[in-house]
Design an enzyme around this catalytic site. Structure first.
Site, PDB file in Angstrom:
ATOM      1  N   LEU A  73      15.932 -38.407   8.154  1.00 50.42           N
ATOM      2  CA  LEU A  73      15.317 -37.178   8.647  1.00 50.42           C
ATOM      3  C   LEU A  73      13.931 -36.994   8.032  1.00 50.42           C
ATOM      4  O   LEU A  73      12.971 -36.649   8.727  1.00 50.42           O
ATOM      5  CB  LEU A  73      16.202 -35.978   8.317  1.00 50.42           C
ATOM      6  CG  LEU A  73      15.679 -34.607   8.767  1.00 50.42           C
ATOM      7  CD1 LEU A  73      15.574 -34.545  10.283  1.00 50.42           C
ATOM      8  CD2 LEU A  73      16.574 -33.479   8.247  1.00 50.42           C
TER       9      LEU A  73
ATOM     10  N   GLY B  54      18.493 -36.311   4.657  1.00 48.43           N
ATOM     11  CA  GLY B  54      18.202 -37.492   3.864  1.00 48.43           C
ATOM     12  C   GLY B  54      16.986 -38.283   4.317  1.00 48.43           C
ATOM     13  O   GLY B  54      16.112 -37.777   5.029  1.00 48.43           O
ATOM     14  N   PRO B  55      16.968 -39.561   3.909  1.00 50.28           N
ATOM     15  CA  PRO B  55      15.774 -40.380   4.118  1.00 50.28           C
ATOM     16  C   PRO B  55      15.412 -40.593   5.582  1.00 50.28           C
ATOM     17  O   PRO B  55      14.239 -40.739   5.910  1.00 50.28           O
ATOM     18  CB  PRO B  55      16.141 -41.698   3.430  1.00 50.28           C
ATOM     19  CG  PRO B  55      17.621 -41.685   3.287  1.00 50.28           C
ATOM     20  CD  PRO B  55      18.016 -40.263   3.150  1.00 50.28           C
TER      21      PRO B  55
ATOM     22  N   CYS C 206      -2.442  -3.779   7.111  1.00 51.33           N
ATOM     23  CA  CYS C 206      -2.000  -4.069   8.480  1.00 51.33           C
ATOM     24  C   CYS C 206      -2.351  -2.932   9.415  1.00 51.33           C
ATOM     25  O   CYS C 206      -2.536  -1.783   9.014  1.00 51.33           O
ATOM     26  CB  CYS C 206      -0.496  -4.364   8.506  1.00 51.33           C
ATOM     27  SG  CYS C 206       0.545  -2.933   8.167  1.00 51.33           S
TER      28      CYS C 206
ATOM     29  N   GLU D 273       0.823  -1.204   0.000  1.00 50.77           N
ATOM     30  CA  GLU D 273       0.000   0.000   0.000  1.00 50.77           C
ATOM     31  C   GLU D 273       0.863   1.262   0.000  1.00 50.77           C
ATOM     32  O   GLU D 273       0.602   2.213  -0.750  1.00 50.77           O
ATOM     33  CB  GLU D 273      -0.926   0.020   1.225  1.00 50.77           C
ATOM     34  CG  GLU D 273      -1.895  -1.149   1.277  1.00 50.77           C
ATOM     35  CD  GLU D 273      -1.386  -2.314   2.103  1.00 50.77           C
ATOM     36  OE1 GLU D 273      -2.198  -2.915   2.832  1.00 50.77           O
ATOM     37  OE2 GLU D 273      -0.168  -2.624   2.010  1.00 50.77           O
TER      38      GLU D 273
ATOM     39  N   GLY E 203      12.005 -39.320   7.015  1.00 46.65           N
ATOM     40  CA  GLY E 203      11.141 -40.308   7.643  1.00 46.65           C
ATOM     41  C   GLY E 203      10.640 -39.867   9.000  1.00 46.65           C
ATOM     42  O   GLY E 203       9.490 -40.133   9.370  1.00 46.65           O
TER      43      GLY E 203
ATOM     44  N   CYS F 271      -0.302   0.226   7.627  1.00 47.90           N
ATOM     45  CA  CYS F 271      -0.807   0.615   6.310  1.00 47.90           C
ATOM     46  C   CYS F 271      -2.191   1.237   6.396  1.00 47.90           C
ATOM     47  O   CYS F 271      -2.554   2.085   5.576  1.00 47.90           O
ATOM     48  CB  CYS F 271      -0.822  -0.596   5.382  1.00 47.90           C
ATOM     49  SG  CYS F 271       0.821  -1.189   4.956  1.00 47.90           S
TER      50      CYS F 271
ATOM     51  N   TRP G 236      24.632 -37.900  -9.392  1.00 47.49           N
ATOM     52  CA  TRP G 236      23.364 -37.209  -9.454  1.00 47.49           C
ATOM     53  C   TRP G 236      22.338 -38.210  -9.964  1.00 47.49           C
ATOM     54  O   TRP G 236      22.549 -38.838 -11.015  1.00 47.49           O
ATOM     55  CB  TRP G 236      23.440 -36.015 -10.405  1.00 47.49           C
ATOM     56  CG  TRP G 236      24.361 -34.947  -9.954  1.00 47.49           C
ATOM     57  CD1 TRP G 236      25.642 -34.725 -10.378  1.00 47.49           C
ATOM     58  CD2 TRP G 236      24.056 -33.926  -9.000  1.00 47.49           C
ATOM     59  NE1 TRP G 236      26.148 -33.635  -9.750  1.00 47.49           N
ATOM     60  CE2 TRP G 236      25.196 -33.115  -8.899  1.00 47.49           C
ATOM     61  CE3 TRP G 236      22.937 -33.622  -8.233  1.00 47.49           C
ATOM     62  CZ2 TRP G 236      25.239 -32.014  -8.048  1.00 47.49           C
ATOM     63  CZ3 TRP G 236      22.979 -32.534  -7.400  1.00 47.49           C
ATOM     64  CH2 TRP G 236      24.125 -31.742  -7.312  1.00 47.49           C
TER      65      TRP G 236
END
Length: 345
Positions: free
Chosen positions: A276, A273-274, A78, A55, A278, A87, A172
């Protein structure tokens, strides 16, 4: 009731907000100012914490022409003073006579702008294209209403669901196009989370990079968060000066998210990874899944997700929202659903 001109202006305001990659921990907001005859006076957008709100941005562009104007805003103006002023008061001071906004502000500390505007004699209409505006800030809205960051889990896997070979190597699995695509999504989060196991195995940068694989400036980087109790040597790339880094020595996903919520983190990009992933999955703390599936098989190795399922009744479906080819790979985007035991044949 909003006019066709105002609805059209709301679409322009949404486009302006959508044009800003990330404003977290603040929402993306756009504003269009219309003259009494419906002519567009100015378009504003918020560009991040500490910068003018949409705004104020629009008002500064319109100048004195804002007096007697209608403000069309994607979020309720706000009503509090933070790094910038309220605002609602800025609109009052500028002489705006009508405000049309979309989403009601879910932030209790900032809400109340509509009431302030009405008390000042300004005509207010709420809820115009509210669904579209809420979709624009789904992660921010979730974080404020749920009291924790929105969590997007990203993974890459082969067709047989493996994310790493038996020797632990994982770079990769997917192609270059998919890796570039990831950067677009990373740029929308304000924290990138990985476990100590992944950091030790892959030495990732966990940064947002451009098409040439060059890290963006420090001020545009998300917070890198390393989760786990294993010590990471200081020479690892996650501790370079390209982006800020936080180490959270805990394996408890809820505790990790509380810690990040206290730092006003709204959107977590979970890279794994898997184990964490999980833990987050088992705790029901994943809100979106983005998977990149390579047209290849490994035959053995580590699964993309290591949860605690013991029976088919633990199966959880993914409600697909998008299925797209990214180069040779398949990208899926969805939200976790829940399957009741009686649904299992």
């Amino acid at each position: 009731m909003a006019s066709e001109i105002e609805i059209s202006a709301m679409r322009r305001a949404l486009d302006a907000a959508d044009g800003v990659a990330r404003t977290l921990p603040n929402p993306r907001v756009g504003c269009v100012l219309l003259s009494a005859d419906g002519t567009q006076l100015a378009v504003g957008a918020h560009h991040g914490a500490g910068t003018p709100h949409a705004e104020v941005d629009a008002l500064s562009r319109a100048g004195a022409a804002a007096r007697g104007a209608t403000a069309v805003v994607t979020l309720e103006p706000c009503n509090h003073t933070g790094r910038t002023g309220p605002c609602s008061q800025a609109l009052i001071d500028a002489g705006v006579v009508r405000v049309v906004f979309a989403q009601i502000d879910p932030n209790r500390s900032a809400a109340g702008g509509a009431a302030t505007l009405r008390a000042a004699g300004i005509e207010v209409e709420a809820g115009v294209m509210a669904e579209e505006a809420t979709d624009l800030n789904v992660e921010w809205t979730f974080a404020l209403t749920a009291g924790r960051p929105f969590v997007t889990w990203k993974y890459a896997a082969t067709l047989d669901g493996l994310s790493a070979a038996p020797d632990g190597s994982s770079k990769w699995i997917t192609g270059e196009e998919a890796r570039r695509d990831v950067q677009t999504f990373r740029a929308e989060a304000d924290a990138i989370v990985a476990g100590t196991g992944t950091v030790l195995a892959d030495d990732p940068r966990l940064t947002v990079r451009d098409a040439a694989d060059v890290p963006l400036p420090h001020e545009q980087q998300a917070l890198r968060v390393v989760v786990g109790e294993t010590t990471i040597p200081s020479h690892y790339r996650v501790f370079d000066r390209v982006a800020p880094t936080l180490v959270v020595p805990s394996r408890d996903p809820a505790m990790v998210l509380k810690h990040l919520a206290d730092r006003e983190i709204r959107h977590v990009w979970l890279e794994g990874g898997p184990r964490l992933a999980g833990a987050f999955w088992t705790a029901g703390l994943i809100d979106r899944v983005i998977g990149y599936i390579a047209p290849a098989m490994l035959g053995s190795g580590r699964a993309a997700l290591e949860g605690e399922a013991t029976t088919l009744a633990d199966l959880r479906p993914i409600n697909l929202q998008d299925l797209t080819m990214i180069g040779p790979d398949i990208r899926i985007i969805g939200t976790p659903g829940r399957m009741q035991r009686e649904d299992i044949d």
